[in-house]
Design a protein around this motif. Structure first.
Motif, PDB file in Angstrom:
ATOM      1  N   LEU A 127       0.937  12.429  10.234  1.00 34.08           N
ATOM      2  CA  LEU A 127       0.014  12.267   9.118  1.00 34.08           C
ATOM      3  C   LEU A 127      -0.654  10.894   9.177  1.00 34.08           C
ATOM      4  O   LEU A 127       0.024   9.867   9.289  1.00 34.08           O
ATOM      5  CB  LEU A 127       0.756  12.421   7.790  1.00 34.08           C
ATOM      6  N   VAL A 128      -1.969  10.907   9.085  1.00 33.73           N
ATOM      7  CA  VAL A 128      -2.773   9.685   9.060  1.00 33.73           C
ATOM      8  C   VAL A 128      -3.439   9.599   7.686  1.00 33.73           C
ATOM      9  O   VAL A 128      -4.362  10.356   7.391  1.00 33.73           O
ATOM     10  CB  VAL A 128      -3.853   9.707  10.156  1.00 33.73           C
ATOM     11  N   PRO A 129      -2.998   8.716   6.808  1.00 35.90           N
ATOM     12  CA  PRO A 129      -3.609   8.611   5.487  1.00 35.90           C
ATOM     13  C   PRO A 129      -5.025   8.026   5.567  1.00 35.90           C
ATOM     14  O   PRO A 129      -5.239   7.030   6.253  1.00 35.90           O
ATOM     15  CB  PRO A 129      -2.689   7.640   4.737  1.00 35.90           C
ATOM     16  N   PRO A 130      -5.992   8.630   4.875  1.00 34.52           N
ATOM     17  CA  PRO A 130      -7.307   8.001   4.790  1.00 34.52           C
ATOM     18  C   PRO A 130      -7.186   6.577   4.243  1.00 34.52           C
ATOM     19  O   PRO A 130      -6.357   6.306   3.363  1.00 34.52           O
ATOM     20  CB  PRO A 130      -8.055   8.915   3.814  1.00 34.52           C
ATOM     21  N   TRP A 131      -7.998   5.699   4.783  1.00 34.75           N
ATOM     22  CA  TRP A 131      -7.981   4.267   4.461  1.00 34.75           C
ATOM     23  C   TRP A 131      -6.624   3.622   4.782  1.00 34.75           C
ATOM     24  O   TRP A 131      -6.337   2.514   4.361  1.00 34.75           O
ATOM     25  CB  TRP A 131      -8.351   4.017   2.988  1.00 34.75           C
ATOM     26  N   ASN A 132      -5.772   4.340   5.545  1.00 31.72           N
ATOM     27  CA  ASN A 132      -4.473   3.810   5.979  1.00 31.72           C
ATOM     28  C   ASN A 132      -3.583   3.416   4.801  1.00 31.72           C
ATOM     29  O   ASN A 132      -2.795   2.475   4.895  1.00 31.72           O
ATOM     30  CB  ASN A 132      -4.673   2.616   6.923  1.00 31.72           C
ATOM     31  N   ARG A 133      -3.715   4.147   3.681  1.00 26.39           N
ATOM     32  CA  ARG A 133      -2.912   3.837   2.495  1.00 26.39           C
ATOM     33  C   ARG A 133      -2.216   5.092   2.001  1.00 26.39           C
ATOM     34  O   ARG A 133      -2.807   6.177   1.966  1.00 26.39           O
ATOM     35  CB  ARG A 133      -3.791   3.254   1.382  1.00 26.39           C
ATOM     36  N   ILE A 134      -0.956   4.918   1.562  1.00 32.14           N
ATOM     37  CA  ILE A 134      -0.182   6.037   1.046  1.00 32.14           C
ATOM     38  C   ILE A 134       0.841   5.507   0.047  1.00 32.14           C
ATOM     39  O   ILE A 134       1.467   4.465   0.266  1.00 32.14           O
ATOM     40  CB  ILE A 134       0.525   6.808   2.197  1.00 32.14           C
ATOM     41  N   ALA A 135       0.991   6.210  -1.063  1.00 32.12           N
ATOM     42  CA  ALA A 135       1.968   5.814  -2.072  1.00 32.12           C
ATOM     43  C   ALA A 135       3.381   6.040  -1.539  1.00 32.12           C
ATOM     44  O   ALA A 135       3.640   7.005  -0.811  1.00 32.12           O
ATOM     45  CB  ALA A 135       1.754   6.627  -3.346  1.00 32.12           C
ATOM     46  N   ASP A 136       4.303   5.171  -1.911  1.00 34.37           N
ATOM     47  CA  ASP A 136       5.681   5.273  -1.429  1.00 34.37           C
ATOM     48  C   ASP A 136       6.306   6.616  -1.780  1.00 34.37           C
ATOM     49  O   ASP A 136       7.052   7.196  -0.984  1.00 34.37           O
ATOM     50  CB  ASP A 136       6.535   4.144  -2.024  1.00 34.37           C
ATOM     51  N   GLU A 137       6.000   7.125  -2.980  1.00 35.65           N
ATOM     52  CA  GLU A 137       6.611   8.386  -3.411  1.00 35.65           C
ATOM     53  C   GLU A 137       6.072   9.582  -2.619  1.00 35.65           C
ATOM     54  O   GLU A 137       6.724  10.627  -2.552  1.00 35.65           O
ATOM     55  CB  GLU A 137       6.415   8.614  -4.911  1.00 35.65           C
TER      56      GLU A 137
END
Length: 253
Positions: A127-137
């Motif tokens: 998985l590659v999060p857009p804008w390289n950001r992802i919530a910890d949960e």
């Protein structure tokens, strides 16, 4: 001494091959830019891992299934819709923000199944999060969803977990939306490799991730990619990893 010479000297100091991997973001359809990217992958025999946006996927991207591309092209999941759900004061984020977590995870699962069915063995559960950001949960739920790795833009501020397979070199200056500059990029590669070499004597060093965005490249971006790949081809101690080789760097308990 030029930065190219300094990079060559750094590579020569490694007792094992210097490993890279290539991630290109925001793929949705065939285009002139994608064809240029695939041509570089074929010319230099360097596998490219396309982060594909499931909701925006168009049938024309099936071009990468063709025999001449399939050996050098893999598919990763780039979120689901690449829209920002940032709360007030947050930077852009899809995988977090105002989204209800169960609904968000359901959308990710839909995207995952779509890419699996469309690309078969070319698809990797990364998985590659857009804008390289992802919530910890959200990140904490990924192993249970059969994702094997999470790939963001690594930095000194963000510790890399066993589950991460990050990129480290971005060739675009997003404030100016243009090529970041040869000297700046080479300096960053040299610095990253040196830090890894000096700190990694007693651990498994992960490959250096090289990130591109084919739809956003100016001429200087394309010229640098070609020059960098040609440079790597001339180094005996450089190895580009792909596909299932990347899974050796994850350790999910």
């Amino acid at each position: 001494m030029s930065n190219w010479q300094m990079l060559a000297e750094e590579i020569q100091q490694w007792s094992s091959p210097v490993q890279f991997w290539w991630r290109d973001d925001d793929a949705v359809a065939n285009s002139g830019a994608l064809q240029r990217l695939l041509m570089l992958a074929a010319q230099f025999q360097i596998p490219v891992h396309l982060a594909v946006i499931p909701e925006s996927l168009q049938a024309s991207l099936s071009v990468i299934n063709k025999v001449q591309h399939s050996a050098n092209c893999y598919v990763l999941q780039h979120g689901y819709d690449h829209r920002s759900y940032a709360l007030e004061g947050q930077r852009k984020i899809e995988l977090g923000g105002s989204q209800d977590i169960p609904s968000l995870l359901k959308k990710l699962a839909l995207g995952q199944q779509l890419l699996k069915s469309r690309f078969g063995e070319q698809y990797l559960n990364i998985l590659v999060p857009p804008w390289n950001r992802i919530a910890d949960e959200v990140a904490s739920q990924l192993p249970a969803m059969d994702y094997t790795q999470l790939s963001v833009l690594g930095s000194k501020k963000q510790a890399e977990s066993d589950f991460n397979l990050n990129v480290h070199i971005d060739i675009i200056d997003w404030k100016q939306r243009c090529f970041a500059g040869e000297d700046a990029i080479l300096t960053k590669i040299i610095s990253h490799l040196r830090e890894q070499r000096l700190a990694g004597l007693d651990r498994n060093i992960k490959p250096c991730g090289f990130m591109t965005h084919h739809l956003d490249h100016d001429l200087n971006s394309w010229l640098f990619i070609s020059q960098f790949f040609q440079f790597c081809q001339q180094q005996e101690n450089v190895e580009w990893l792909s596909g299932q080789q990347l899974h050796q760097f994850t350790n999910v308990s």
